[in-house]
Design an enzyme around this catalytic site. Structure first.
Site, PDB file in Angstrom:
ATOM      1  N   GLU A  85     -11.982   9.251  11.789  1.00  0.00           N
ATOM      2  CA  GLU A  85     -11.769   8.179  10.813  1.00  0.00           C
ATOM      3  C   GLU A  85     -12.883   7.138  10.953  1.00  0.00           C
ATOM      4  OE1 GLU A  85      -7.632   6.903   9.049  1.00  0.00           O
ATOM      5  OE2 GLU A  85      -8.073   5.514  10.664  1.00  0.00           O
ATOM      6  N   GLU A 118       4.766   5.992   4.402  1.00  0.00           N
ATOM      7  CA  GLU A 118       5.481   6.820   5.385  1.00  0.00           C
ATOM      8  C   GLU A 118       6.332   5.941   6.303  1.00  0.00           C
ATOM      9  OE1 GLU A 118       2.292   7.001   4.627  1.00  0.00           O
ATOM     10  OE2 GLU A 118       1.526   9.056   4.715  1.00  0.00           O
ATOM     11  N   GLY A 126      -6.713  -0.152  13.060  1.00  0.00           N
ATOM     12  CA  GLY A 126      -5.513   0.603  13.416  1.00  0.00           C
ATOM     13  C   GLY A 126      -5.749   1.574  14.560  1.00  0.00           C
ATOM     14  N   ARG A 127      -6.861   2.305  14.505  1.00  0.00           N
ATOM     15  CA  ARG A 127      -7.119   3.322  15.528  1.00  0.00           C
ATOM     16  C   ARG A 127      -7.611   2.730  16.844  1.00  0.00           C
ATOM     17  NH1 ARG A 127     -10.217   3.567  11.055  1.00  0.00           N
ATOM     18  NH2 ARG A 127     -12.483   3.279  11.190  1.00  0.00           N
ATOM     19  N   HIS A 182      -6.305  30.684  27.148  1.00  0.00           N
ATOM     20  CA  HIS A 182      -5.623  31.894  26.690  1.00  0.00           C
ATOM     21  C   HIS A 182      -5.485  31.912  25.177  1.00  0.00           C
ATOM     22  CE1 HIS A 182      -4.647  33.045  30.811  1.00  0.00           C
ATOM     23  NE2 HIS A 182      -4.624  31.739  31.017  1.00  0.00           N
ATOM     24  N   LYS A 194      -3.751   8.653  -1.129  1.00  0.00           N
ATOM     25  CA  LYS A 194      -2.499   7.878  -1.073  1.00  0.00           C
ATOM     26  C   LYS A 194      -2.086   7.458  -2.475  1.00  0.00           C
ATOM     27  CE  LYS A 194      -3.301   5.372   3.265  1.00  0.00           C
ATOM     28  NZ  LYS A 194      -3.522   4.028   3.793  1.00  0.00           N
ATOM     29  N   LYS A 252       0.289  -2.096  10.735  1.00  0.00           N
ATOM     30  CA  LYS A 252      -0.614  -3.238  10.608  1.00  0.00           C
ATOM     31  C   LYS A 252      -0.373  -3.939   9.272  1.00  0.00           C
ATOM     32  CE  LYS A 252      -5.555  -4.299  10.552  1.00  0.00           C
ATOM     33  NZ  LYS A 252      -6.915  -3.805  10.772  1.00  0.00           N
TER      34      LYS A 252
HETATM   35  O1  F6P Z   1      -4.581   6.492   7.233  1.00  0.00           O
HETATM   36  C1  F6P Z   1      -5.155   5.260   7.020  1.00  0.00           C
HETATM   37  C2  F6P Z   1      -4.578   4.188   7.865  1.00  0.00           C
HETATM   38  O2  F6P Z   1      -4.926   3.009   7.251  1.00  0.00           O
HETATM   39  C3  F6P Z   1      -5.053   4.218   9.317  1.00  0.00           C
HETATM   40  O3  F6P Z   1      -6.314   3.684   9.471  1.00  0.00           O
HETATM   41  C4  F6P Z   1      -3.984   3.429   9.976  1.00  0.00           C
HETATM   42  O4  F6P Z   1      -4.020   3.568  11.363  1.00  0.00           O
HETATM   43  C5  F6P Z   1      -2.769   4.022   9.319  1.00  0.00           C
HETATM   44  O5  F6P Z   1      -3.164   4.231   7.970  1.00  0.00           O
HETATM   45  C6  F6P Z   1      -1.520   3.199   9.383  1.00  0.00           C
HETATM   46  O6  F6P Z   1      -1.664   1.949   8.794  1.00  0.00           O
HETATM   47  P1  F6P Z   1      -0.632   0.788   9.055  1.00  0.00           P
HETATM   48  O7  F6P Z   1      -0.655   0.461  10.503  1.00  0.00           O
HETATM   49  O8  F6P Z   1      -1.078  -0.353   8.195  1.00  0.00           O
HETATM   50  O9  F6P Z   1       0.743   1.274   8.647  1.00  0.00           O
END
Ligand code: F6P
Length: 542
Positions: free
Chosen positions: A354, A214, A268-269, A385, A505, A208
């Site tokens: 979240e 990452e 995002g979620r 199990h 972060k 987003k």
């Molecule tokens: O972990 C926090 C967060 O902002 C989530 O809410 C989001 O889904 C994720 O990081 C990834 O964010 P982005 O889509 O901006 O890379």
């Protein structure tokens, strides 16, 4: 209207008193006293059928819980969300994931913008792209068709499409498979690139913000891998982006013509039913993707228009409050009797935790009751199990949602009926247990009887759907989205921000140079972390 602390309301006090009165009642007694209970305490939403009779609740419980919705102003809050009010107060944003699945002929203008037109423009662009890839018209730099789509993203930019791809794998009919890379652990990207041919691989960089460490790091590794094999010019045919941030996409080197957008009013979620679902759409095709959106929309309509006493997300959200805040249950297990839904609990963890893992209300004042149920789970029968022992005989109360389907995608040797029999056996055993007398009557040695007693009275919801299809998956996800909403409104929290993930972060960015430096360590945050940094450097020979 929602005014202040709901736990101070007379509705809350009435529930607390009622809880004292019925906490000792057993499901055996409740069922014995009420032959109509199962029929009465079941409800339908779209294709989903919910039996909520195996709950430690009476008609009075539901009356009192429903009064809480009035106190919290749930009806107004639902309307506020659907109409685009800025209910995400800490970020001053509308919350409109429900607009991602509005039909093209719907009307919704928010902040002066025709949201439906925007949504469908992106959906059409995604569909055209997915069709080209699936028809082998979009080809890689060497002219070969795409065989694998690798989605690189994390959190909401990973869990939704990854969960849904796994769920709908049987519908991936164009010979294109998807892989998902999320973790900054190099094992993730390396493991996923292994065995892939750069010439037939398409990367979808999903973020987003397009600033997530990452995702951008993994995207750079992927890019280097591709360029090493096919050269710099190949990037154009092998990288597309999904983001709200065109500037950063261009900066990364992806042509914004190959970017699929969304908006700040999609959390995002809550985003895989929009452009974040591109990898899924390529795999299963636009028609299936749109069936899934129709499923979401069916539950949106149910949620928005059905009286609360027959409203599935409302009832399930209220039961969450009932166990979390009155019985002190800490967690909720989600147990899909479907191997295809093996990522569903992980997906729900972000969606629910979240969203509602908050200690202050929307107005900044502290909450005075527990919020944010802890979601966890595994598909049945595997879980049986592993951890079900604790569900049956442990000391903790773990309410559980069991999810089953009538039809399998494919069957063998009656396996699907056995699977379903297990689901039903578990909810029955959890609810009604087995007494010492019953066990002794079977001839069990007296000293073993206590070990075999099954206390029962463990509450469950059972959701049954005809078949795991794109349409039912959309319904299931929308159901849980709205459960989260109901709970968030009762608790009065902002379910749509996530400030709690930011500090860690930032700290990681500060700590990374300390790990990699050859210089003597300076400026450590604290003695424990200093010691761990030192140990890590020793182990790495630095
Ligand atoms: O972990 C926090 C967060 O902002 C989530 O809410 C989001 O889904 C994720 O990081 C990834 O964010 P982005 O889509 O901006 O890379």
């Amino acid at each position: 209207m929602n005014s202040g602390d709901i736990t101070q309301s007379q509705e809350w006090t009435a529930l607390a008193k009622h809880h004292e009165e019925i906490a000792g009642a057993t499901l055996r007694e409740l069922f014995a006293a009420d032959p109509g209970r199962a029929e009465r305490l079941s409800v339908r939403a779209g294709d989903l059928y919910l039996d909520y009779s195996k709950h430690r609740a009476t008609d009075e419980t539901f009356d009192l819980l429903l009064r809480l919705t009035e106190r919290a102003g749930l009806g107004e809050r639902i309307e506020a969300m659907f109409s685009g009010e800025h209910i995400n107060v800490s970020e001053d944003r509308a919350v409109l994931h429900t607009a991602l699945r509005l039909p093209a002929d719907a009307a919704l203008v928010v902040d002066g913008q025709d949201v439906v037109a925007d949504v469908h423009a992106v959906l059409d662009k995604m569909s055209a792209f997915a069709d080209r890839v699936r028809a082998k018209e979009w080809r890689g730099a060497t002219g070969e068709p795409i065989a694998t789509v690798v989605n690189i993203g994390i959190g909401g930019s990973d869990l939704g499409p990854a969960m849904a791809y796994e769920a709908l794998k049987d519908y991936a009919d164009a010979g294109i498979t998807a892989r998902f890379v999320s973790n900054i652990d190099p094992a993730d990207i390396h493991g996923n690139l292994r065995g892939l041919d750069p010439a037939t691989t398409l990367f979808v960089i999903s973020s987003k913000t397009f600033t997530t460490l990452e995702t951008l790091t993994n995207a750079r590794v992927a890019r280097d891998w591709l360029v090493a094999a096919l050269g710099e010019d190949a990037v154009e045919k092998h990288f597309v982006a999904v983001s709200t941030n065109a500037e950063k996409v261009a900066e990364f080197g992806i042509d914004t013509a190959n970017m699929f957008g969304f908006w700040d009013w999609v959390g995002g979620r809550y985003s895989y039913d929009g452009a974040i679902g591109l990898s899924l759409m390529v795999a299963v095709g636009p028609a299936r993707f749109r069936e899934m959106l129709a499923g979401f929309h069916a539950i949106d309509e149910h949620f928005r228009t059905t009286p609360f006493e027959r409203n599935m997300p409302v009832l399930m959200g209220l039961l969450g409050i009932w166990y979390n805040d009155f019985f002190g249950a800490q967690t909720r297990a989600v147990l899909p009797y479907s191997q295809r839904l093996h990522r569903f609990p992980a997906y729900l963890q972000q969606l629910t935790m979240e969203s509602n893992g908050k200690s202050v209300r929307a107005d900044g004042t502290p909450v005075t009751t527990d919020t944010g149920e802890i979601f966890w789970g595994e598909p049945g029968t595997n879980g049986q199990h592993a951890f079900y022992q604790l569900l049956h005989q442990g000391t903790r109360l773990v309410p559980a949602d069991f999810i089953g389907f009538a039809e399998p995608y494919e069957d063998a040797a009656g396996m699907h009926d056995i699977l379903t029999a297990n689901l039903l056996a578990q909810t029955t055993a959890l609810a009604f247990g087995k007494t010492a007398e019953e066990i002794a009557a079977e001839g069990t040695a007296a000293e073993v009887v206590p070990h075999k007693v099954m206390p029962g009275n463990r509450p469950t919801s059972t959701i049954l759907a005809p078949k795991l299809t794109p349409y039912t998956l959309g319904q299931l996800v929308a159901l849980y989205e709205h459960i989260v909403f109901v709970e968030g409104v009762i608790w009065g929290v902002d379910s749509f921000d996530q400030w709690g993930v930011e500090l860690g972060k930032k700290m990681a960015l500060g700590l990374e140079p300390l790990l990699t430096s050859e210089e003597p360590p300076v400026a450590f945050p604290d003695a424990s972390t200093a010691q761990l940094v030192k140990k890590y450097r020793e182990l790495r020979g630095r």
